[in-house]
Design a protein around this motif. Structure first.
Motif, short mmCIF file in Angstrom:
data_model
loop_
_atom_site.label_atom_id
_atom_site.label_comp_id
_atom_site.label_asym_id
_atom_site.label_seq_id
_atom_site.Cartn_x
_atom_site.Cartn_y
_atom_site.Cartn_z
N ASP A 279 1.22 -0.74 0.04
CA ASP A 279 -0.18 0.15 -0.06
C ASP A 279 0.52 1.43 0.11
O ASP A 279 0.15 2.18 0.67
N HIS A 280 2.31 1.44 -0.35
CA HIS A 280 2.72 2.59 -0.26
C HIS A 280 4.17 2.01 -0.63
O HIS A 280 4.62 1.18 -0.65
N THR A 281 4.34 3.12 -2.41
CA THR A 281 5.94 3.11 -2.36
C THR A 281 6.52 4.60 -1.97
O THR A 281 5.83 5.12 -2.70
N PRO A 282 8.03 4.56 -2.13
CA PRO A 282 8.21 5.93 -1.59
C PRO A 282 8.97 6.78 -2.83
O PRO A 282 8.80 6.44 -3.98
N VAL A 283 8.16 7.75 -2.92
CA VAL A 283 8.51 8.58 -4.34
C VAL A 283 9.10 10.19 -4.52
O VAL A 283 9.34 10.59 -3.13
N TYR A 284 10.47 9.97 -5.14
CA TYR A 284 11.67 11.54 -4.77
C TYR A 284 10.62 11.73 -5.75
O TYR A 284 11.41 11.99 -7.30
N HIS B 86 1.07 5.05 -11.23
CA HIS B 86 1.86 3.43 -10.35
C HIS B 86 0.67 2.98 -9.98
O HIS B 86 -0.40 3.32 -10.29
N ASN B 87 0.81 1.85 -9.06
CA ASN B 87 -0.78 1.15 -9.31
C ASN B 87 -1.41 1.15 -7.78
O ASN B 87 -0.20 1.52 -6.92
N HIS B 88 -2.22 0.04 -7.45
CA HIS B 88 -2.65 0.16 -6.71
C HIS B 88 -3.25 -1.01 -5.80
O HIS B 88 -4.49 -1.66 -6.80
N PRO B 89 -2.57 -2.49 -5.61
CA PRO B 89 -2.99 -3.44 -5.27
C PRO B 89 -4.07 -4.21 -4.63
O PRO B 89 -3.97 -4.78 -5.16
N SER B 90 -4.49 -2.99 -4.38
CA SER B 90 -5.56 -3.12 -3.00
C SER B 90 -7.14 -3.17 -4.10
O SER B 90 -8.02 -4.24 -4.95
N GLY B 91 -6.82 -2.60 -5.67
CA GLY B 91 -7.61 -2.99 -7.08
C GLY B 91 -8.23 -2.08 -6.82
O GLY B 91 -8.80 -1.07 -8.29
N ASP B 92 -8.33 -0.64 -6.49
CA ASP B 92 -8.91 0.44 -6.22
C ASP B 92 -8.07 1.33 -6.59
O ASP B 92 -7.52 1.81 -5.96
N PRO B 93 -8.05 2.07 -8.00
CA PRO B 93 -7.28 3.01 -8.37
C PRO B 93 -7.45 4.61 -7.95
O PRO B 93 -7.04 5.58 -8.19
N THR B 94 -8.67 4.73 -6.93
CA THR B 94 -9.09 6.42 -6.11
C THR B 94 -7.14 7.13 -5.57
O THR B 94 -7.31 6.11 -4.75
N PRO B 95 -7.06 7.89 -5.94
CA PRO B 95 -6.23 8.24 -6.01
C PRO B 95 -5.95 8.75 -4.34
O PRO B 95 -6.99 9.54 -3.68
N SER B 96 -5.31 8.73 -3.40
CA SER B 96 -5.05 9.40 -2.11
C SER B 96 -4.25 10.64 -1.97
O SER B 96 -3.89 10.97 -3.10
N ARG B 97 -4.44 11.27 -0.94
CA ARG B 97 -4.34 12.61 -0.99
C ARG B 97 -3.08 12.64 -1.18
O ARG B 97 -2.82 13.67 -1.08
N ALA B 98 -2.26 11.57 -0.65
CA ALA B 98 -0.65 11.66 -0.69
C ALA B 98 -0.31 11.60 -2.25
O ALA B 98 0.70 11.99 -2.78
N ASP B 99 -1.16 10.39 -2.92
CA ASP B 99 -0.93 10.25 -4.22
C ASP B 99 -0.96 12.56 -4.97
O ASP B 99 -0.25 12.71 -5.77
#
Length: 236
Positions: A160-165, A185-198
Motif C-alpha cells: 500500500d505504499h511506495t516512496p517517490v522522490y 503507479h498501481n494500487h494492489p488493493s484494486g481500487d485506483p482512487t487517488p489518495s491525498r498523498a498521491d
C-alpha cells in the motif's frame, strides 16, 4: 530362467494424464484459446515444464489461490512456490509467458506518439502492473513529439505504499532530455482512487518540472480491472 508372471508380460498402460494432454492439444489446435477454460490454458502452459505430472490439479490450485488467469501469470515467484507441484522450471515457464505478454504490449508503444495511442498505453500498463502484489512507481519519459524515450520503474514498495522522490524523477527526465513525462503507479488493493498523498506528490513533481520546461501529461493509477487518470479527474 524364471517364468514371467502375467502382470510382467501384460502391456504397460500409459498414465491417464497423457491421454488427457493429447485431447487438450487437439481441442486447442481446433478451437484455439477460446475452446479452453482458464485452468485448461494454464495446464497447457505447464505441459512441457511438468511432463510427468497431472497439471490439472496444479492449474486449478493456482486459480483458486490467485483468483484469475492474469493474476496467476503475474504472481511473484515466492507466491508461486507455495503451490504444490510447481517447480522452479515450471515457475520460469509461467513468468516467461507473463513477460511475453508485457513485451507484446510494449512493442506497440515503440516510436508512437503516446497521447495518440492512449489505449495502447493503458493496455501495456495494465499488463505490466495491474496484478502486481506491491506498489510500483514508474515514469514514461517522452520527447518533444510525445514519443516514448524510456520507461522506468523508479521505486517498488509495499502492498500500500511506495516512496517517490520528485527531484529524482525530474533528474532522470533531464538525463533523458525528456520534455514531457507520464507518471504511473498501481494500487494492489484494486481500487485506483487517488489518495491525498498521491495528489500531493503529483503536485510536487509538477511544481519542480514546470520551470524546467517539462510537462507532466498525466498521472495514471492502475487498479485490478480499471485505471484512473488524474487529467480526466481535473487533478492536473
Amino acid at each position: 530362467m524364471n517364468q514371467k508372471t502375467f502382470d510382467e508380460l501384460a502391456p504397460k498402460s500409459e498414465p491417464d494424464h497423457k491421454g488427457h494432454r493429447q485431447r487438450l492439444r487437439q481441442r486447442f489446435r481446433k478451437t484455439g484459446e477460446q475452446g479452453l477454460a482458464d485452468y485448461e490454458l494454464l495446464e497447457f502452459l505447464l505441459f512441457s515444464a511438468l511432463p510427468r505430472q497431472d497439471t490439472k490439479k496444479i492449474a486449478k490450485a493456482m486459480l483458486q489461490r490467485f483468483g484469475s488467469f492474469p493474476a496467476a501469470l503475474a504472481a511473484p515467484r515466492e507466491r508461486l512456490k507455495e503451490i504444490p507441484g510447481l517447480s522452479d522450471i515450471s515457475i520460469d515457464a509461467i513468468q516467461a509467458v507473463h513477460a511475453a505478454v508485457i513485451r507484446y504490449h510494449s512493442a506497440g508503444l515503440e516510436r508512437k506518439q503516446m497521447l495518440g495511442s492512449w489505449q495502447t498505453v493503458i493496455d501495456y500498463l495494465q499488463a505490466a502492473m495491474g496484478h502486481a502484489g506491491v506498489e510500483q512507481f514508474r515514469v514514461l519519459f517522452l520527447d518533444k513529439k510525445n514519443a516514448l524515450i524510456a520507461d522506468e520503474v523508479q521505486q517498488t514498495g509495499t502492498v500500500d505504499h511506495t516512496p517517490v522522490y520528485p527531484r529524482e524523477v525530474i533528474r532522470r527526465a533531464l538525463e533523458h532530455s525528456a520534455t514531457a513525462i507520464i507518471l504511473v503507479h498501481n494500487h494492489p488493493s484494486g481500487d485506483p482512487t487517488p489518495s491525498r498523498a498521491d495528489i500531493k506528490m503529483t503536485r510536487q513533481i509538477i511544481d519542480i518540472a514546470e520551470p524546467l520546461g517539462i510537462t507532466v501529461h498525466d498521472h495514471i493509477i492502475v487498479g485490478l480491472r480499471k485505471n484512473v487518470s488524474f487529467r480526466s479527474l481535473n487533478l492536473i
